[in-house]
Enzyme design. Structure first.
Site, PDB file in Angstrom:
ATOM      1  N   ARG A 234       0.890  -1.173   0.000  1.00 51.11           N
ATOM      2  CA  ARG A 234       0.000   0.000   0.000  1.00 51.11           C
ATOM      3  C   ARG A 234       0.921   1.213   0.000  1.00 51.11           C
ATOM      4  NH1 ARG A 234      -5.473   0.874   1.416  1.00 51.11           N
ATOM      5  NH2 ARG A 234      -5.878   2.800   2.573  1.00 51.11           N
TER       6      ARG A 234
ATOM      7  N   HIS B 177      -6.577   1.176  -7.309  1.00 50.53           N
ATOM      8  CA  HIS B 177      -6.951   0.403  -6.121  1.00 50.53           C
ATOM      9  C   HIS B 177      -7.714  -0.847  -6.603  1.00 50.53           C
ATOM     10  CE1 HIS B 177      -7.565  -0.591  -2.078  1.00 50.53           C
ATOM     11  NE2 HIS B 177      -8.223   0.459  -1.635  1.00 50.53           N
TER      12      HIS B 177
ATOM     13  N   GLN C 286      -9.923  -3.197  -4.215  1.00 43.61           N
ATOM     14  CA  GLN C 286     -11.190  -2.579  -3.832  1.00 43.61           C
ATOM     15  C   GLN C 286     -12.230  -2.778  -4.931  1.00 43.61           C
ATOM     16  OE1 GLN C 286     -12.193  -0.764  -0.854  1.00 43.61           O
ATOM     17  NE2 GLN C 286     -14.115  -1.234  -1.910  1.00 43.61           N
TER      18      GLN C 286
ATOM     19  N   ASP D 161     -16.731   8.296  -2.859  1.00 42.59           N
ATOM     20  CA  ASP D 161     -15.553   8.141  -2.012  1.00 42.59           C
ATOM     21  C   ASP D 161     -15.344   9.471  -1.290  1.00 42.59           C
ATOM     22  OD1 ASP D 161     -13.233   7.208  -0.837  1.00 42.59           O
ATOM     23  OD2 ASP D 161     -12.003   7.366  -2.647  1.00 42.59           O
TER      24      ASP D 161
ATOM     25  N   CYS E  82     -16.254   2.991  -0.509  1.00 43.95           N
ATOM     26  CA  CYS E  82     -15.122   2.136  -0.149  1.00 43.95           C
ATOM     27  C   CYS E  82     -14.705   2.295   1.312  1.00 43.95           C
ATOM     28  CB  CYS E  82     -13.945   2.404  -1.077  1.00 43.95           C
ATOM     29  SG  CYS E  82     -13.371   4.118  -1.070  1.00 43.95           S
TER      30      CYS E  82
ATOM     31  N   ARG F 236     -14.060  -7.412   0.788  1.00 49.11           N
ATOM     32  CA  ARG F 236     -12.619  -7.264   0.578  1.00 49.11           C
ATOM     33  C   ARG F 236     -11.915  -8.574   0.940  1.00 49.11           C
ATOM     34  NH1 ARG F 236     -10.192  -2.163   0.720  1.00 49.11           N
ATOM     35  NH2 ARG F 236      -8.274  -3.357   0.410  1.00 49.11           N
TER      36      ARG F 236
END
Length: 320
Positions: free
Chosen positions: A118, A145, A148, A240, A280, A308
């Site tokens: 990450r 991402h 996700q 988001d 998310c 996830r």
């Protein structure tokens, strides 16, 4: 379930040892396979069927950014599959003190079976993958991402029963989450609309690629600055946070420029009655989304967060 004309054994063989940096590197059939695999893994887990298919494997997890869902889901996922996950804060590693990405990639390849990272820079993650002989998984960068997005589509698939033909609307900042979501949805033949304020648009080069992918799969990708136009007749409404990690100094400016893009009761009234709301997380209630929406009957954000785990288990099992 999603259909695929290529034998699953051939797809599985093609995924083994691969990196997952962006879903642009994956075919529509491969993404379908991962979603089907994740769906089956979730069902198996609920039945208590958890074969230790990654026994003896170790995943290194490098974090340059804070994390809740990414860290926990990957760590639990490896444990459930019989393997181990090792948390590594980049500040505590030699790479945080100037060791080259070249050396780091070669060294980690001697110890680990895969790395999830990450990171701040997608270019650094690409370089790490170039100099590693083990799979590198993008847990988030400044551009993409992908994990996700797989969880997002898995959630829509569970609720709607299929993906192709549904209208998915993303409202907000044209950021890394938006990039991967649109690319993934385009692969699945969805009709995607991205609504952003001027100055915060979707990456234009990625938009061209997403449109081409969508066209090849009988879907579409459109961009607008009008959230009402975008959300009209939507099957799925997604947003988001307006201020991502590293953008804190822009928070006040963004609050002003995004104020007409809040997902609230007035806006979702234009969507279909059975629309899904997705986010998310982490969410900022009464900023990008009204409390009445995110905590309302059309919200699937916690199912989405839970997925996830299953989407990433499918990735881990396939690549490792």
């Amino acid at each position: 379930m999603l259909k695929c004309d290529i034998p699953t054994s051939e797809i599985a063989k093609g995924l083994k040892g691969r990196d997952l940096l962006t879903l642009l590197d994956y075919t529509s059939e491969e993404i379908s396979y991962l979603l089907n695999y994740a769906n089956q893994m979730k069902k198996n887990m609920l039945l208590g069927d958890m074969p230790p298919i990654l026994a003896g494997k170790t995943l290194g997890m490098i974090f340059e950014k804070h994390s809740t869902r990414t860290r926990i889901s990957f760590e639990v996922g490896m444990n459930q599959l019989g393997g181990q996950a090792m948390f590594m804060n980049a500040r505590d590693m030699q790479i945080g003190r100037g060791e080259s990405v070249y050396d780091t990639g070669h060294v980690l390849s001697e110890y680990l079976d895969g790395v999830m990272i990450r990171a701040n820079s997608h270019e650094m993650v690409k370089e790490l993958a170039e100099h590693s002989t083990i799979p590198i998984i993008n847990g988030l960068t400044d551009i993409y991402h992908p994990c996700q997005a797989l969880a997002d589509l898995l959630t829509i698939l569970e609720v709607k029963g299929s993906l192709a033909g549904y209208k998915l609307v993303y409202v907000g900042d044209g950021n890394n989450v938006a990039h991967s979501l649109v690319i993934a949805a385009a692969h699945m033949g969805m009709h995607v609309v991205v609504a952003t304020p001027q100055g915060y648009e979707f990456n234009p080069n990625l938009l061209v690629k997403a449109k081409a992918i969508a066209e090849a799969n009988e879907g579409s990708v459109l961009e607008t600055t009008n959230p009402v136009e975008a959300v009209t007749d939507a099957d799925v409404v997604y947003t988001d946070t307006w201020t991502s990690m590293g953008q804190e100094e822009e928070a006040a400016k963004r609050l002003e420029e995004f104020k007409d893009f809040q997902i609230n009761d007035e806006l979702v009234a234009y969507a279909k009655k059975d629309y899904m709301f997705l986010h998310c997380l982490p969410a900022h209630r009464e900023e990008e989304v009204a409390t009445s929406v995110i905590d309302g009957p059309n919200s699937y954000v916690f199912q989405q967060a839970g997925n996830r785990l299953h989407a990433q288990k499918a990735v881990l099992a396939s690549l490792l």
